[in-house]
Enzyme design. Structure first.
Site, mmCIF file in Angstrom:
data_model
loop_
_atom_site.group_PDB
_atom_site.id
_atom_site.type_symbol
_atom_site.label_atom_id
_atom_site.label_comp_id
_atom_site.label_asym_id
_atom_site.label_seq_id
_atom_site.Cartn_x
_atom_site.Cartn_y
_atom_site.Cartn_z
ATOM 1 N N HIS A 124 34.256 42.775 44.581
ATOM 2 C CA HIS A 124 35.057 43.958 44.245
ATOM 3 C C HIS A 124 34.167 45.204 44.193
ATOM 4 O O HIS A 124 34.507 46.256 44.748
ATOM 5 C CB HIS A 124 35.722 43.783 42.874
ATOM 6 C CG HIS A 124 36.790 42.744 42.825
ATOM 7 N ND1 HIS A 124 37.822 42.680 43.740
ATOM 8 C CD2 HIS A 124 37.015 41.727 41.937
ATOM 9 C CE1 HIS A 124 38.622 41.664 43.425
ATOM 10 N NE2 HIS A 124 38.149 41.078 42.342
ATOM 11 N N HIS A 179 32.152 36.946 42.526
ATOM 12 C CA HIS A 179 33.525 37.428 42.737
ATOM 13 C C HIS A 179 33.635 38.910 42.376
ATOM 14 O O HIS A 179 34.149 39.723 43.165
ATOM 15 C CB HIS A 179 34.483 36.599 41.876
ATOM 16 C CG HIS A 179 35.912 37.059 41.929
ATOM 17 N ND1 HIS A 179 36.847 36.463 42.741
ATOM 18 C CD2 HIS A 179 36.567 38.053 41.268
ATOM 19 C CE1 HIS A 179 38.012 37.082 42.584
ATOM 20 N NE2 HIS A 179 37.862 38.045 41.695
ATOM 21 N N GLU A 180 33.152 39.263 41.201
ATOM 22 C CA GLU A 180 33.222 40.658 40.764
ATOM 23 C C GLU A 180 32.317 41.556 41.608
ATOM 24 O O GLU A 180 32.627 42.726 41.834
ATOM 25 C CB GLU A 180 32.837 40.761 39.282
ATOM 26 C CG GLU A 180 33.780 40.032 38.338
ATOM 27 C CD GLU A 180 35.208 40.570 38.409
ATOM 28 O OE1 GLU A 180 35.381 41.791 38.621
ATOM 29 O OE2 GLU A 180 36.149 39.774 38.262
#
Length: 404
Positions: free
Chosen positions: A30, A26-27
Site C-alpha cells: 500500500h 502487505h502494508e
C-alpha cells in the site's frame, strides 16, 4: 508445566514472527504505490500499541515499531474512519479543512482526492504484495531445495476403504483422474481431498495395461502433526516410497519462478474450490484455520524442522527453509482473504470504488455504515467459526470433558 510453556512458545513465537513479516509486506505494498502517486502518509507502523522506537523521514512520515507484534498498518493523511471511503459530504468537509490548514491545492496530496484508478491500485497493492512475496519465497525455495515428485504408485490399500471396494491393488500407478494426467502423489491427494462424496474415475497402469476404477472419497478423522485433528476426505491409498518412485531436480531461477507462480495458482484455485464447496454444502469447513490453528501449524513445522537433524547448522538451514515455505503459504492466504468483497477489507474498498466509478460519486454514508456493520459481522462469524475449528482440532473440549 515447562513442557507446556515450551510447546506454547514454539507455536506463538514463530506465528507472530511470520504474521508480522507478512502483514508488514502487505502494508508496504500500500505504502510504496501510495508514495509513487504522491500521497501524503502520516505513519507506517510495525506492530500495535505503545511505541518502542520511531523516527520521521523527510516526507513527514513517522516510521515506528510498537510493542505488540500482531502485524502493522499504514495511515494516510485524512483517514478519519475505518472505511477510508468517505461519502460526498465527508469529502467536502475534509477538503475544506485541508485547504484551511495548508492552502489551496494541498488536497491533491491526500489519498481521498486522488483519481479512482490510483486509489484502486493503492488498495490492490496490499494483496498484490502478498502474492509477490509468495513468488519470491517460492523462487528461493525451489532454487535452493529443488522440486521433488513422488510417483502416484500404490503401496498398500486399506481394507474396507473406498479404494479397496473400487478394486485398487498394490503396485497400481495412477496416471489420470478423469481426463487430467496425474504425475505426483501430492496432486492425487489434493484432488481426493477436494472431492468428498463425489465419485472419481481413476485410470491406473497395472502391469503395463490401463485399468479404469471408480472410487468415492469419504471423510474421516485424522491426527495430523501440523494441522491437528481434522476431518479429511480419503479413499484409503498408501503411497509407495521406494527410491525409484522419487524424482528430484534442482531448478534454475527462471524455472523456480515459474514453479512458484504455478504453486500460487494451484493454491488459489484449491482455496476457491474449497470455499465454493462450503457454500454449496459439500464441505463442512473443517480445514479452515483461525489464529490458533495457524499458530499450531507454525509450531508443528518448527518441531519437524528441529527434529529433522540435530546438527545445529543443518537445523538452522531446515528452520530457514521451513519458514520460507510456511510464510509463502500464509502470505497467499492473507492475500486471498483481503480480496474478499467484504467492507473493511481491501476487496470491499475496491467494490466501493467500482460503484463510485459507475455512479460518479462515493457510496452514500448510510450504505457504507450498513456495509461495514455487515462486513464486521461476517468477519467476526468467520473468525469464530475458524477458532471453533481450531479448538476442535486440538481436542480441547474432549480434554475439558475429561476434567469434569
Amino acid at each position: 508445566m515447562m513442557g507446556f510453556l515450551g510447546q506454547a512458545l514454539l507455536s506463538i513465537v514463530p506465528f507472530l514472527l511470520v504474521l508480522t513479516f507478512i502483514v508488514t509486506i502487505h502494508e508496504l505494498g500500500h505504502f510504496l504505490v501510495a508514495r509513487a502517486f504522491g500521497v501524503k502518509v502520516d505513519r507506517f507502523s510495525i506492530g500495535f500499541g505503545k511505541t518502542i522506537v520511531a523516527r520521521t523521514d523527510k516526507h513527514g512520515t513517522e516510521w515506528r515499531m510498537a510493542w505488540l507484534p500482531l502485524g502493522g498498518y499504514v495511515k494516510f493523511s485524512g483517514d478519519l474512519d475505518a472505511s477510508s471511503v468517505p461519502d460526498q459530504a465527508g469529502l467536502a468537509e475534509l477538503k475544506q479543512r485541508v485547504i484551511a490548514e495548508n492552502g489551496p491545492g494541498a488536497e491533491r496530496d491526500y489519498f481521498h482526492f486522488k483519481p479512482i484508478w490510483q486509489r484502486a491500485l493503492i488498495v490492490a497493492a496490499g494483496p498484490a504484495a502478498n502474492f509477490l512475496l509468495s513468488m519470491v519465497l517460492f523462487t528461493v525455495l525451489f532454487s535452493v531445495v529443488g522440486e521433488q515428485v513422488l510417483a502416484p504408485r500404490v503401496a498398500t490399500v486399506e481394507q474396507g476403504s473406498p479404494a479397496a471396494e473400487a478394486g485398487f491393488q498394490p503396485g497400481d500407478l495412477v496416471v489420470r483422474i478423469g481426463d487430467r494426467p496425474i504425475v505426483d502423489f501430492n496432486e492425487l491427494e489434493r484432488t481426493i481431498v477436494m472431492s468428498a462424496g463425489e465419485p472419481l474415475r481413476f485410470t491406473v497402469n497395472r502391469a503395463g495395461r490401463e485399468v479404469v476404477l471408480t472410487a468415492t472419497p469419504q471423510r474421516r478423522l485424522e491426527d495430523d502433526p501440523v494441522a491437528g485433528r481434522v476431518r479429511i476426505a480419503r479413499i484409503g491409498l498408501v503411497p509407495d516410497q521406494r527410491v525409484e518412485d522419487f524424482s528430484f531436480r534442482r531448478l534454475n531461477p527462471v524455472e523456480a519462478f515459474g514453479k512458484g507462480v504455478e504453486t500460487i495458482g494451484t493454491t488459489v484455485a484449491t482455496t476457491g474450490t474449497y470455499i465454493g464447496r462450503i457454500f454449496t454444502g459439500k464441505e463442512s469447513g473443517d480445514l479452515l484455520n483461525g489464529p490458533i490453528g495457524i499458530a499450531k501449524a507454525a509450531g508443528g513445522v518448527t518441531q519437524q524442522a528441529v527434529a529433522a537433524n540435530p546438527d545445529p547448522g543443518r537445523m538452522a538451514r531446515n528452520l530457514a527453509l521451513t519458514f520460507i515455505g510456511f510464510a509463502a503459504i500464509v502470505s497467499i492466504g492473507i492475500g486471498i482473504v483481503n480480496l474478499l468483497p467484504i467492507p473493511v477489507l481491501d476487496g470491499g474498498h475496491l467494490l466501493f470504488y467500482a460503484y463510485e466509478a459507475v455512479a460518479r460519486r462515493p457510496v452514500p454514508a448510510r450504505v457504507q455504515e450498513v456495509g461495514y456493520r455487515v462486513g464486521l459481522a461476517l468477519l467476526a462469524g468467520l473468525m469464530l467459526f475458524a477458532t471453533w475449528n481450531d479448538l476442535q482440532k486440538l481436542s480441547l473440549f474432549k480434554f475439558l470433558g475429561g476434567l469434569a
